[in-house]
Write a protein that holds these residues in place. Sequence first.
Motif, PDB file in Angstrom:
ATOM      1  N   THR A 106       0.842  -1.197   0.000  1.00 27.47           N
ATOM      2  CA  THR A 106       0.000   0.000   0.000  1.00 27.47           C
ATOM      3  C   THR A 106       0.873   1.240   0.000  1.00 27.47           C
ATOM      4  N   MET A 107       1.962   1.172   0.791  1.00 25.20           N
ATOM      5  CA  MET A 107       2.895   2.303   0.829  1.00 25.20           C
ATOM      6  C   MET A 107       3.492   2.533  -0.566  1.00 25.20           C
ATOM      7  N   THR A 108       3.910   1.454  -1.223  1.00 22.95           N
ATOM      8  CA  THR A 108       4.489   1.562  -2.565  1.00 22.95           C
ATOM      9  C   THR A 108       3.478   2.159  -3.539  1.00 22.95           C
ATOM     10  N   PHE A 109       2.263   1.628  -3.502  1.00 23.83           N
ATOM     11  CA  PHE A 109       1.212   2.110  -4.397  1.00 23.83           C
ATOM     12  C   PHE A 109       0.948   3.601  -4.141  1.00 23.83           C
ATOM     13  N   SER A 110       0.891   3.983  -2.865  1.00 20.07           N
ATOM     14  CA  SER A 110       0.663   5.393  -2.523  1.00 20.07           C
ATOM     15  C   SER A 110       1.802   6.260  -3.051  1.00 20.07           C
ATOM     16  N   ALA A 111       3.038   5.773  -2.887  1.00 18.68           N
ATOM     17  CA  ALA A 111       4.201   6.529  -3.357  1.00 18.68           C
ATOM     18  C   ALA A 111       4.134   6.707  -4.871  1.00 18.68           C
ATOM     19  N   VAL A 112       3.743   5.650  -5.564  1.00 17.97           N
ATOM     20  CA  VAL A 112       3.634   5.712  -7.019  1.00 17.97           C
ATOM     21  C   VAL A 112       2.552   6.709  -7.428  1.00 17.97           C
ATOM     22  N   MET A 113       1.451   6.712  -6.699  1.00 16.52           N
ATOM     23  CA  MET A 113       0.390   7.681  -6.989  1.00 16.52           C
ATOM     24  C   MET A 113       0.873   9.114  -6.740  1.00 16.52           C
ATOM     25  N   PHE A 114       1.724   9.273  -5.726  1.00 22.32           N
ATOM     26  CA  PHE A 114       2.381  10.566  -5.493  1.00 22.32           C
ATOM     27  C   PHE A 114       3.125  10.967  -6.777  1.00 22.32           C
ATOM     28  N   GLY A 115       3.892  10.001  -7.308  1.00 18.67           N
ATOM     29  CA  GLY A 115       4.678  10.257  -8.511  1.00 18.67           C
ATOM     30  C   GLY A 115       3.809  10.597  -9.711  1.00 18.67           C
ATOM     31  N   VAL A 116       2.680   9.906  -9.837  1.00 17.64           N
ATOM     32  CA  VAL A 116       1.768  10.158 -10.959  1.00 17.64           C
ATOM     33  C   VAL A 116       1.222  11.583 -10.873  1.00 17.64           C
ATOM     34  N   ALA A 117       0.807  11.977  -9.676  1.00 14.66           N
ATOM     35  CA  ALA A 117       0.278  13.330  -9.488  1.00 14.66           C
ATOM     36  C   ALA A 117       1.371  14.366  -9.765  1.00 14.66           C
ATOM     37  N   PHE A 118       2.576  14.036  -9.286  1.00 20.03           N
ATOM     38  CA  PHE A 118       3.705  14.951  -9.484  1.00 20.03           C
ATOM     39  C   PHE A 118       4.029  15.086 -10.976  1.00 20.03           C
ATOM     40  N   GLY A 119       4.024  13.934 -11.655  1.00 21.12           N
ATOM     41  CA  GLY A 119       4.316  13.917 -13.087  1.00 21.12           C
ATOM     42  C   GLY A 119       3.290  14.699 -13.890  1.00 21.12           C
ATOM     43  N   ALA A 120       2.049  14.722 -13.359  1.00 25.32           N
ATOM     44  CA  ALA A 120       0.977  15.448 -14.038  1.00 25.32           C
ATOM     45  C   ALA A 120       1.024  16.940 -13.715  1.00 25.32           C
ATOM     46  N   GLY A 121       2.027  17.352 -12.947  1.00 24.42           N
ATOM     47  CA  GLY A 121       2.211  18.768 -12.670  1.00 24.42           C
ATOM     48  C   GLY A 121       1.477  19.282 -11.444  1.00 24.42           C
ATOM     49  N   ALA A 122       0.964  18.379 -10.625  1.00 19.88           N
ATOM     50  CA  ALA A 122       0.252  18.822  -9.425  1.00 19.88           C
ATOM     51  C   ALA A 122       1.235  19.387  -8.403  1.00 19.88           C
ATOM     52  N   PRO A 123       0.810  20.393  -7.620  1.00 20.88           N
ATOM     53  CA  PRO A 123       1.683  20.902  -6.562  1.00 20.88           C
ATOM     54  C   PRO A 123       1.978  19.814  -5.536  1.00 20.88           C
ATOM     55  N   VAL A 124       3.099  19.970  -4.846  1.00 26.46           N
ATOM     56  CA  VAL A 124       3.532  18.920  -3.914  1.00 26.46           C
ATOM     57  C   VAL A 124       2.473  18.648  -2.851  1.00 26.46           C
ATOM     58  N   GLY A 125       1.817  19.715  -2.382  1.00 29.57           N
ATOM     59  CA  GLY A 125       0.785  19.540  -1.363  1.00 29.57           C
ATOM     60  C   GLY A 125      -0.301  18.586  -1.840  1.00 29.57           C
ATOM     61  N   VAL A 156      -7.474 -11.753   2.845  1.00 29.72           N
ATOM     62  CA  VAL A 156      -7.799 -10.503   2.160  1.00 29.72           C
ATOM     63  C   VAL A 156      -6.547  -9.651   1.961  1.00 29.72           C
ATOM     64  N   THR A 157      -5.719  -9.553   3.023  1.00 27.81           N
ATOM     65  CA  THR A 157      -4.577  -8.649   2.905  1.00 27.81           C
ATOM     66  C   THR A 157      -3.438  -9.265   2.103  1.00 27.81           C
ATOM     67  N   ILE A 158      -3.393 -10.593   2.024  1.00 29.31           N
ATOM     68  CA  ILE A 158      -2.370 -11.190   1.153  1.00 29.31           C
ATOM     69  C   ILE A 158      -2.792 -10.940  -0.302  1.00 29.31           C
ATOM     70  N   GLY A 159      -4.104 -10.961  -0.538  1.00 34.68           N
ATOM     71  CA  GLY A 159      -4.612 -10.561  -1.850  1.00 34.68           C
ATOM     72  C   GLY A 159      -4.333  -9.085  -2.087  1.00 34.68           C
ATOM     73  N   GLY A 160      -4.557  -8.273  -1.036  1.00 30.94           N
ATOM     74  CA  GLY A 160      -4.313  -6.836  -1.127  1.00 30.94           C
ATOM     75  C   GLY A 160      -2.854  -6.538  -1.429  1.00 30.94           C
ATOM     76  N   LEU A 161      -1.961  -7.334  -0.833  1.00 36.77           N
ATOM     77  CA  LEU A 161      -0.524  -7.189  -1.087  1.00 36.77           C
ATOM     78  C   LEU A 161      -0.257  -7.295  -2.584  1.00 36.77           C
ATOM     79  N   SER A 162      -0.828  -8.353  -3.167  1.00 36.65           N
ATOM     80  CA  SER A 162      -0.605  -8.601  -4.589  1.00 36.65           C
ATOM     81  C   SER A 162      -1.246  -7.507  -5.445  1.00 36.65           C
ATOM     82  N   ILE A 163      -2.463  -7.127  -5.082  1.00 41.27           N
ATOM     83  CA  ILE A 163      -3.189  -6.124  -5.872  1.00 41.27           C
ATOM     84  C   ILE A 163      -2.464  -4.780  -5.822  1.00 41.27           C
ATOM     85  N   ALA A 164      -2.062  -4.351  -4.617  1.00 42.76           N
ATOM     86  CA  ALA A 164      -1.404  -3.044  -4.494  1.00 42.76           C
ATOM     87  C   ALA A 164      -0.066  -3.031  -5.231  1.00 42.76           C
ATOM     88  N   SER A 165       0.704  -4.124  -5.132  1.00 42.71           N
ATOM     89  CA  SER A 165       1.981  -4.178  -5.858  1.00 42.71           C
ATOM     90  C   SER A 165       1.722  -4.112  -7.352  1.00 42.71           C
TER      91      SER A 165
END
Lengths: 344, 265
Positions: A106-125, A156-165
Motif C-alpha cells: 500500500t505504501m508503494t502504491f501510494s508513493a507511485v500515486m504521489f509520482g503520478v500526481a507529481f508527473g501530471a504537474g500537481a503541486p507537492v501539497g 484478504v490482505t495477502i490478496g491486497g498485497l498482490s493487488i497493491a503491488s
Amino acid sequence: MVSATTSTSRDGARRSGPDGADRDGAATPARPRWRERLADPGTWAELAAPVGLVVLVVLFQVLDPTFLTLGNIEAMLAAAAILVVLATGQTFTVATGGIDLAVASTMTFSAVMFGVAFGAGAPVGVCVVVSVVTGLLFGLAQGLVIGYGRITDFIVTIGGLSIASGLALVVSGGQPQSIISTFMLRLSTGGVGVVGYPVLVALVVAAAAHVLLFHTRFGTHVLAAGGSPEAATATGISTRRVKTAVYTLSGTCAGLAGVLLVARIGAAEPAANTQFLLNAVASVVLGGVALMGGRANIAGPLFGALLLTALTNGLTLLGVSQFYQPVAVGSVVVLAAFLSRYQR
Amino acid sequence: MSSPTTTAPRPTGPSEPTGDVLLRARGVSLSFGSVRALKDVDLDLRAGEITAIVGDNGAGKSTFVKCVAGVHRPDDGTIELGGDAVSFRDPQEAREAGIETVHQSLALVEDLAVWQNLYLNRELTKGVGPFRVLDRRGMRAGARDMVSGLSVNVPSTTSRVRRLSGGQRQAVAICRAAGFSSRLVIMDEPTAALGVQETERVEALIRRLRDDGRAVLLVSHNFEQVMRLSDQVWVMRSGRCAAGRRTEDTTGEEIVALITGAKSA
Ligand SMILES: Nc1ncnc2c1ncn2[C@@H]1O[C@H](COP(=O)(O)OP(=O)(O)O)[C@@H](O)[C@H]1O
Ligand SMILES: [Mg+2]
C-alpha cells in the motif's frame, strides 16, 4: 518519545497501566508494585523492545564506537521513521486479531500515486494528499471486505498485497518517477536538531495513535473487538465497523509512509519493499502486542521499530554481510514471539 | 387453582403480587425451520420481583429469553414493555429500552479492566466534538460505585477480568447488567458453573437487584434455587408456557410434575 506512563492518570494512590488494567489488581497494596510487575512474565514481553534496544545499543557501542555518533543516531532515527509509521498502523489491525500484510505494498502504491500526481504537474501539497488518500482508500477497501465480506484478514490482505503491488506497476508503467521538489528535499533533510522532520512526523503519528487507542471510545472498542468479538457484539459494538476502521487506519498510515519514502529516496518507485512488511509486523510483535488481539500499546512497537533499525544499522557498521541481516531480524522476532507466549 | 392455558393464569389468594406488570408476552411463537421452538407463549413479569422460567432441556427457555433480549424476533405474538408494544431488531435496541442480559458466556473482555468492561460501549467521555476523550477517572469512580452499591466482591475495578474467579466474573457481568438504570435483568443459568459459596454470593446479588425495584428474569435448572429466590415461576414444556405459579403457593414436587407433564396446569 511517547512514553506509556505520560498519560496514566493517578487514581488515588493506585496506578494502572495505559490500557486501564493493573497487572496485579488482586495484590495487596503494601507490597511494592515493581516487584510484582517484575515477577510477571507479561511485563517482560512488553518490555522486550526497550530492554532489547538498550542491550543492542550498548553492545554495538562497545564493538564500534562510531555507533553512537550524532550522525549515526540521526541516520538511524531517519531510517526508523517510516517503519514507526507503518508499525503504528499495523498495531491497530493486530489489536483486533488481524494483520495487514498489504502495508508495504500500500505504501508503494501510494508513493507511485504521489509520482503520478507529481508527473501530471500537481503541486507537492496535492501529491501528499493523493498519496495519503490512496492509502486510506486501499485500506478502506480491505477493511470493508474483511468486516462485511467476512473473509479472514490474512487472506484478504495477502490478496491486497498482490493487488497493491500490481497496481503500483500498472500505474507507473514499471518506471520510477524522480521527484525534484524543495519541499520534499527539506522534509527529508531538515529537522529540529538531530530530530529530522520524518522523525517528528512519526512521533506525532505515534502520539496520536496512543491517544486514539487509550483515550477514545474507538480505542476501547478496538481492544474489545480483538479480545472478545462475542462480548463486543453483545454490548452493541459493531465488530465490522471496527475492522473496517482499523484497516482504513493502517492504509492511511501506509499512505503517509509513502510520502516519507518518496522524500527519502527522492523518487516514486514501484519497488517491492518487502522488508518493510516484515519489519512492521516484527516491530508490533517485539512491542508486546498480542497477535491474537485484545492487548496492544503504541510505545512497544515504536521501540520495536527502533530496535530493528539499530540492529540493521549496527550489523552494517560492523561489516556483517547484508545477507545475514534478514537472518538476524527473523531470529529477534521469533525470540520476541516466544516471550509473548508468557504474556497471558 | 385453575388457569386456562391460552391466557396467563391469574394468581389469586394471599400471594397476590403487588408490583406492576413490566413485561407482558402474548402468543409469542418462533420456529427455526421445522422446529417450533416457541408456541403461543403467554407470560408476565413484574417489577420488584424475581421471575423464574423452568423447564426441561430444549423446552424453549433460552429461545424465549432471546426474544425478549432482542436476539431473536418472534414470528408471531406481542411483547409489551411497560405497556408499550416493543419489537427489537437487535440486542442494542433492547438494551436501550432498559433490558439487560447476562449471557451464559458473560460477554466480558478478559484483557480489559473491570471498569472498562462495566462501561463497555457506554464509555463516559469529556471534551467537545471530534476531540472527545474518555473520562477514565469518571468511569473508574463510577465503576467503584457500581461495585460497592451491589456489595460485589471484586478485588479492584482496575484488575483485568482475566484475573478474576468464575464467581467474580459473574458478579461483574451482573453488575454491568444492573447498572445504567436497566428495568429488566435477564439471567440465563447464572450459577450453573459456580461452586456453593460463589452461588450464594450471586444469589444475594440477584436479591439485591429485586430489592432495588428491578424485574429479574431468571432461567435456572436448579429447583431449590428457584424456590429460594423467585416470586413467580413459569413452567415451559416443549415450546409452550405450560403453567405459572406464585412460588409461595407451590412446591418443588409440583413444579417437577408440571415440567414433566405428570401434572397439567
Ligand atoms: N438457533 C437455533 N436454530 C435452530 N434451532 C434452535 C436454535 N435455538 C434453539 N433451537 C431449538 O429450539 C428448541 C428450544 O431450545 P432452547 O430455547 O435452547 O431450550 P432451553 O433453553 O429450554 O433448553 C430446541 O429444540 C432447540 O434445538
Ligand atoms: Mg438454555
